[in-house]
Design an enzyme around this catalytic site. Sequence first.
Site, PDB file in Angstrom:
ATOM      1  N   GLY A 132      19.317  71.669  -0.864  1.00 10.88           N
ATOM      2  CA  GLY A 132      19.772  72.613   0.149  1.00 10.88           C
ATOM      3  C   GLY A 132      19.663  72.034   1.551  1.00 10.88           C
TER       4      GLY A 132
ATOM      5  N   ASN B 151      21.584  63.784   6.934  1.00 12.92           N
ATOM      6  CA  ASN B 151      20.943  63.930   5.627  1.00 12.92           C
ATOM      7  C   ASN B 151      19.542  63.331   5.725  1.00 12.92           C
ATOM      8  OD1 ASN B 151      21.187  61.143   5.307  1.00 12.92           O
ATOM      9  ND2 ASN B 151      22.987  61.279   3.988  1.00 12.92           N
TER      10      ASN B 151
ATOM     11  N   THR C  94      30.950  62.297  -3.451  1.00 16.93           N
ATOM     12  CA  THR C  94      31.628  61.817  -2.233  1.00 16.93           C
ATOM     13  C   THR C  94      32.295  63.002  -1.518  1.00 16.93           C
ATOM     14  OG1 THR C  94      32.159  59.842  -3.516  1.00 16.93           O
ATOM     15  CG2 THR C  94      33.197  60.044  -1.345  1.00 16.93           C
TER      16      THR C  94
ATOM     17  N   GLY D  43      37.570  59.192   4.699  1.00 12.83           N
ATOM     18  CA  GLY D  43      37.115  59.079   6.091  1.00 12.83           C
ATOM     19  C   GLY D  43      36.411  60.372   6.441  1.00 12.83           C
TER      20      GLY D  43
ATOM     21  N   ASP E 222      30.642  66.141   3.989  1.00 13.22           N
ATOM     22  CA  ASP E 222      31.769  66.516   4.858  1.00 13.22           C
ATOM     23  C   ASP E 222      32.152  67.976   4.630  1.00 13.22           C
ATOM     24  OD1 ASP E 222      31.876  63.908   5.834  1.00 13.22           O
ATOM     25  OD2 ASP E 222      33.156  63.262   4.192  1.00 13.22           O
TER      26      ASP E 222
ATOM     27  N   ALA F 181      21.134  68.314  -3.413  1.00 13.54           N
ATOM     28  CA  ALA F 181      21.090  69.446  -4.343  1.00 13.54           C
ATOM     29  C   ALA F 181      20.006  70.468  -3.978  1.00 13.54           C
ATOM     30  CB  ALA F 181      20.854  68.926  -5.752  1.00 13.54           C
TER      31      ALA F 181
HETATM   32  O1  RIB Z   1      31.688  61.096   3.520  1.00 14.79           O
HETATM   33  C1  RIB Z   1      32.501  60.509   2.548  1.00 14.79           C
HETATM   34  C2  RIB Z   1      33.398  59.501   3.182  1.00 14.79           C
HETATM   35  O2  RIB Z   1      32.628  58.460   3.690  1.00 14.79           O
HETATM   36  C3  RIB Z   1      34.379  58.843   2.241  1.00 14.79           C
HETATM   37  O3  RIB Z   1      35.573  59.576   2.093  1.00 14.79           O
HETATM   38  C4  RIB Z   1      34.588  57.494   2.861  1.00 14.79           C
HETATM   39  O4  RIB Z   1      35.795  57.402   3.544  1.00 14.79           O
HETATM   40  C5  RIB Z   1      33.395  57.302   3.789  1.00 14.79           C
HETATM   41  O5  RIB Z   1      33.771  57.184   5.076  1.00 14.79           O
END
Ligand code: RIB
Length: 296
Positions: free
Chosen positions: A217, A185, A240, A41, A244, A215
């Site tokens: 920047g 992005n 992934t 999340g 975040d 990648a």
């Molecule tokens: O940004 C990555 C996240 O996006 C994953 O962990 C997934 O939960 C989605 O929400």
Amino acid sequence: MRKPKIAVVGSSSMDLVVTSKKRPKPGETVLGDSFKTVPGGKGANQAVAAARLGAEVYMVGCVGRDDYGNQILHNFKSNGIHTDFLQQVPNEKTGTAHIILAEGDNSIVVVKGANDLVTPAYVKKARALLESCDLVMIQQEVPEETVAETAMLCHTAGVPLLLNPAPARPVSEKVIAQVSYLTPNELETTLMFEGKDRSKVLKQYPNKLFITEGAAGVRYFDGKEELLVPSFPVKTVDTTGAGDTFNAAFGTAIAEGKDLKVSLRFANRAASLSVTEFGAQGGMPLRTDVEKGLLE
Ligand code: RIB
């Protein structure tokens, strides 16, 4: 140094991750290699990343009263995150993200579940907390009205708000005016500012709009010129959660009072380390790792 106080208003989900050599085409069935469930999340990921980087983090979110909800709550606690505003709601399941890792990248379908109950009314309950923070972060796996309410509340209180507009959806001019930092992005930029020239859009929002280019920047306009702060080359295992980690690290550095360029470099380094392990949170680095990495 005092730890910066950060609240994350956002989603908490369980990631159901399949690895496969080949990404199935529409209508196609392929055989995968592995299946794992890991906490994810975008909101929860940003909270965990900021906590590992040394911030005092408060999560404002909702999960279900189910096994995934219990595991997520436990994960927040073991990462030292305050959960007074992490509500386990009845009658709604914990959000899930269905992830395929194939051909060097991910594709994700999110079922929001309890994340839709992070409503404006719920955010209002956390008002005193948000007003006491050095910075608030929010993403778009919670309702649009919640983003608008949080933006208004932070703007009125003079608390900087970092909006990571992921996944993409239109963001009103009013909300953009109220946020301090906007971090789409490239794909999200195209969808948000449809048909507009990227450099013109950057110029329209100096020191506010930061376009992450994987990648390559992060790109922004500093009031005088367009700059690309380069990323760090690494061997990628799983992208992934890289965005975040970038957002959390950027927010943490800004909340500590660091200048923009230093904060962006710190964020790029943290994000580059995050992709070297499996899972959204698996590779999120500790502060010492990022600081060491900046010296390399
Ligand atoms: O940004 C990555 C996240 O996006 C994953 O962990 C997934 O939960 C989605 O929400």
